[in-house]
Design a protein around this motif. Structure first.
Motif, PDB file in Angstrom:
ATOM      1  N   GLU A  98       9.397 -11.302  -2.958  1.00 64.52           N
ATOM      2  CA  GLU A  98       9.612  -9.930  -2.482  1.00 64.52           C
ATOM      3  C   GLU A  98      11.093  -9.669  -2.217  1.00 64.52           C
ATOM      4  OE1 GLU A  98       8.203  -6.084  -1.225  1.00 64.52           O
ATOM      5  OE2 GLU A  98       7.330  -7.700  -2.418  1.00 64.52           O
ATOM      6  N   GLN A 129       4.775  -5.505  -1.795  1.00 67.42           N
ATOM      7  CA  GLN A 129       3.868  -5.917  -2.869  1.00 67.42           C
ATOM      8  C   GLN A 129       3.048  -7.122  -2.392  1.00 67.42           C
ATOM      9  OE1 GLN A 129       3.753  -4.105  -5.781  1.00 67.42           O
ATOM     10  NE2 GLN A 129       5.216  -2.779  -4.685  1.00 67.42           N
ATOM     11  N   SER A 170       8.913   2.365   6.745  1.00 68.56           N
ATOM     12  CA  SER A 170       7.756   3.247   6.947  1.00 68.56           C
ATOM     13  C   SER A 170       6.749   2.618   7.905  1.00 68.56           C
ATOM     14  CB  SER A 170       7.081   3.543   5.611  1.00 68.56           C
ATOM     15  OG  SER A 170       6.547   2.352   5.057  1.00 68.56           O
ATOM     16  N   LYS A 183      10.311  11.678   4.841  1.00 62.89           N
ATOM     17  CA  LYS A 183      10.026  11.589   3.406  1.00 62.89           C
ATOM     18  C   LYS A 183      10.776  12.663   2.618  1.00 62.89           C
ATOM     19  CE  LYS A 183       5.524   9.308   3.695  1.00 62.89           C
ATOM     20  NZ  LYS A 183       4.078   9.370   3.373  1.00 62.89           N
ATOM     21  N   TYR A 211       4.355   0.126   5.925  1.00 63.93           N
ATOM     22  CA  TYR A 211       4.967  -0.880   5.035  1.00 63.93           C
ATOM     23  C   TYR A 211       4.445  -0.741   3.606  1.00 63.93           C
ATOM     24  CZ  TYR A 211       4.697  -2.727   9.803  1.00 63.93           C
ATOM     25  OH  TYR A 211       4.688  -2.854  11.165  1.00 63.93           O
ATOM     26  N   GLU A 212       4.351   0.526   3.134  1.00 63.99           N
ATOM     27  CA  GLU A 212       3.721   0.801   1.839  1.00 63.99           C
ATOM     28  C   GLU A 212       4.471   0.175   0.659  1.00 63.99           C
ATOM     29  OE1 GLU A 212       4.496   3.122   4.049  1.00 63.99           O
ATOM     30  OE2 GLU A 212       2.727   4.335   4.521  1.00 63.99           O
ATOM     31  N   ASN A 213       5.757  -0.100   0.828  1.00 64.25           N
ATOM     32  CA  ASN A 213       6.549  -0.588  -0.299  1.00 64.25           C
ATOM     33  C   ASN A 213       6.398  -2.090  -0.548  1.00 64.25           C
ATOM     34  OD1 ASN A 213       7.590   1.988  -0.748  1.00 64.25           O
ATOM     35  ND2 ASN A 213       9.269   1.686   0.702  1.00 64.25           N
ATOM     36  N   ASP A 245      12.946  -7.308  -4.920  1.00 61.63           N
ATOM     37  CA  ASP A 245      13.086  -5.972  -4.344  1.00 61.63           C
ATOM     38  C   ASP A 245      14.485  -5.723  -3.801  1.00 61.63           C
ATOM     39  OD1 ASP A 245      11.466  -3.579  -3.839  1.00 61.63           O
ATOM     40  OD2 ASP A 245      11.956  -3.938  -1.735  1.00 61.63           O
ATOM     41  N   GLU A 260      11.028  11.432  -1.234  1.00 62.45           N
ATOM     42  CA  GLU A 260       9.678  11.057  -1.666  1.00 62.45           C
ATOM     43  C   GLU A 260       8.844  12.305  -1.936  1.00 62.45           C
ATOM     44  OE1 GLU A 260       7.441   8.155   0.418  1.00 62.45           O
ATOM     45  OE2 GLU A 260       9.183   6.923   0.902  1.00 62.45           O
TER      46      GLU A 260
END
Length: 450
Positions: A408, A400, A393, A368, A396-398, A412, A373
């Motif tokens: 997506e 939506q 990550s 990060k 998979y936080e990114n 994205d 980040e």
């Protein structure tokens, strides 16, 4: 002795059939693996077996006096509780007996009440406490925490201070401390470093209960299980042996089924040709007889083929300079604790670098820092000319969750519809599946999308 059995299970999620007529039995002491492609329904099956999800068809039978443990069914804990208190909470019934024994000791020593009755109660409770190894609660808790890479200096950390990976390991520690008769484990090696995985292998091999584990880790399955259940195309097959034995047996079975299917298809084509040729004329009666036989024939289905990933390459959109990443004297602390200090790292174009270390040492934090980040407490981080990092990550936080897969990729990744479909097809998202909501995907499918 059968201690867990599923009969005729059927389940649909988000309008998509996931399980169809699933039959499964687990014997006492059996160690079984559940394998299958991402999105094939492995986690759904575990949830149906544990009662967390209700199947539309079929039923699940749990043996009498059997306790089933599943991570996702663990009750939530107070964010202010410490790691030690949470794990010791798994021994709450034994701790209650310990407290009752203490109260009885005080009552007996004071001479209050019927001492003979109190002594009898104390003896019965002490026998139960001894039989259930109550004296070893703390020892067992320390052993499990140490095995999963949680040091004694971390025991006083509060739940709310832990990372996602640390919480997962803590939940696994809670489950193992409960020591149920049946363990249902869904990807238990996620968020574990190599030494913790090896410890878990040894723990499960020594565990006297029954285990059903979902994993994509072939080495782990080879070392732990003696039976494999394969979930493919909503159907379940069982194979004796570890994962390596399963690969050989499944391939042989698939080849035999394919050969039988192809042989039947050839016979059907020959029969249909005969019927067409002699539909009228001297052999019309024989043709009608063969038509009747053909209509009664139980037709074999072509065996479902295992999904195999395409061979494809990642290409950088532009060349970078010779120096890609340059870290100098980088340090980072969290809550007053130093994760690392004085880190120097130089990565050149074309190098492949692995970052290893125990859980909690700061590997994800370092990534990060490189992707900006977060910022370092000390030192400098430089990216070379033309370098644009891409970050995959753990969680998979990114992604939506309200978007469809197609949306997506389009929004994205700045792709047109056809480009987005082509990229999704490379990871086996085809047809109507590209219009699914991201939030409806399994964990493995989210990983493929990310």
């Amino acid at each position: 002795m059968i201690i867990l059995q599923a009969a005729g299970l059927g389940k649909t999620l988000a309008g998509r059939p996931i399980l169809d007529n699933i039959n499964m039995t687990l014997q006492a002491g059996e160690k079984a693996g559940l394998v299958g492609a991402n999105g094939s329904g492995k986690t759904t099956l575990l949830k149906c077996l544990s009662g967390q999800l209700e199947a539309e068809h079929g039923n699940v039978m749990l043996g009498k006096h059997q306790q089933l443990g599943f991570l996702e069914q663990l009750p939530p804990r107070d964010p202010e509780e410490t790691i030690w208190d949470i794990v010791m909470g798994s021994f709450s019934d034994l701790l209650d007996i310990r407290q009752r024994l203490s109260e009885l000791e005080q009552a007996i020593s004071s001479g209050r009440g019927d001492v003979d009755m109190l002594l009898k109660q104390y003896s019965l409770l002490q026998d139960e406490y001894h039989d259930r190894n109550g004296y070893a609660c703390e020892t067992m808790a320390r052993r499990i925490l140490a095995g999963l890479g949680i040091d004694p200096c971390q025991y006083d950390l509060r739940l709310g201070e832990l990372s996602g990976g640390q919480k997962t390991r803590l939940d696994l520690a809670r489950l193992l401390a409960l020591s149920p008769n049946i363990l249902l484990l869904d990807e238990p090696t996620n968020h574990l470093d190599m030494s913790a995985v090896e410890w878990l292998e040894e723990y499960l091999n020594d565990y006297s209960g029954t285990v059903l584990v979902v994993s994509h880790d072939r080495r782990f399955l080879d070392r732990v299980v003696n039976k494999i259940f394969e979930l493919r195309e909503r159907k379940l097959r069982a194979f004796e042996g570890n994962y390596s034995a399963y690969i050989v047996k499944a391939e042989a079975q698939d080849q035999a089924r394919l050969k039988a299917f192809e042989k039947q298809q050839e016979q059907i084509r020959e029969t249909e040709a005969y019927i067409e040729r002699y539909r009228s004329g001297i052999k019309a009666r024989q043709a009608r007889g063969r038509q009747s036989q053909l209509s009664r024939l139980e037709r074999l289905q072509r065996p479902a083929q295992e999904i195999r990933q395409h061979s494809w390459k990642l290409h950088s959109r532009q060349d970078s300079g010779e120096i890609v990443i340059n870290l100098q004297d980088v340090s980072k602390c969290y809550d007053g604790k130093s994760l690392f200090s004085g880190v120097d790292l130089l990565i050149r174009r074309g190098e492949r670098v692995a970052l290893l270390g125990p859980n909690g040492c700061g590997k994800t934090t370092l990534l990060k820092l490189i992707t900006a980040e977060i910022t370092p407490d000390q030192g400098t981080i430089g990216l070379g000319s033309g370098v644009r990092p891409g970050y995959f990550s753990q969680g998979y936080e990114n992604l939506q969750h309200e978007r469809t897969l197609l949306e997506e990729m389009v929004y994205d990744c700045n792709l047109n519809l056809q480009q987005a479909r082509d990229k999704l097809a490379m990871m086996h998202f085809r047809g109507d599946t590209v219009n699914q909501r991201v939030g409806d995907l399994s964990g493995g499918e989210k990983g493929r999308l990310a």
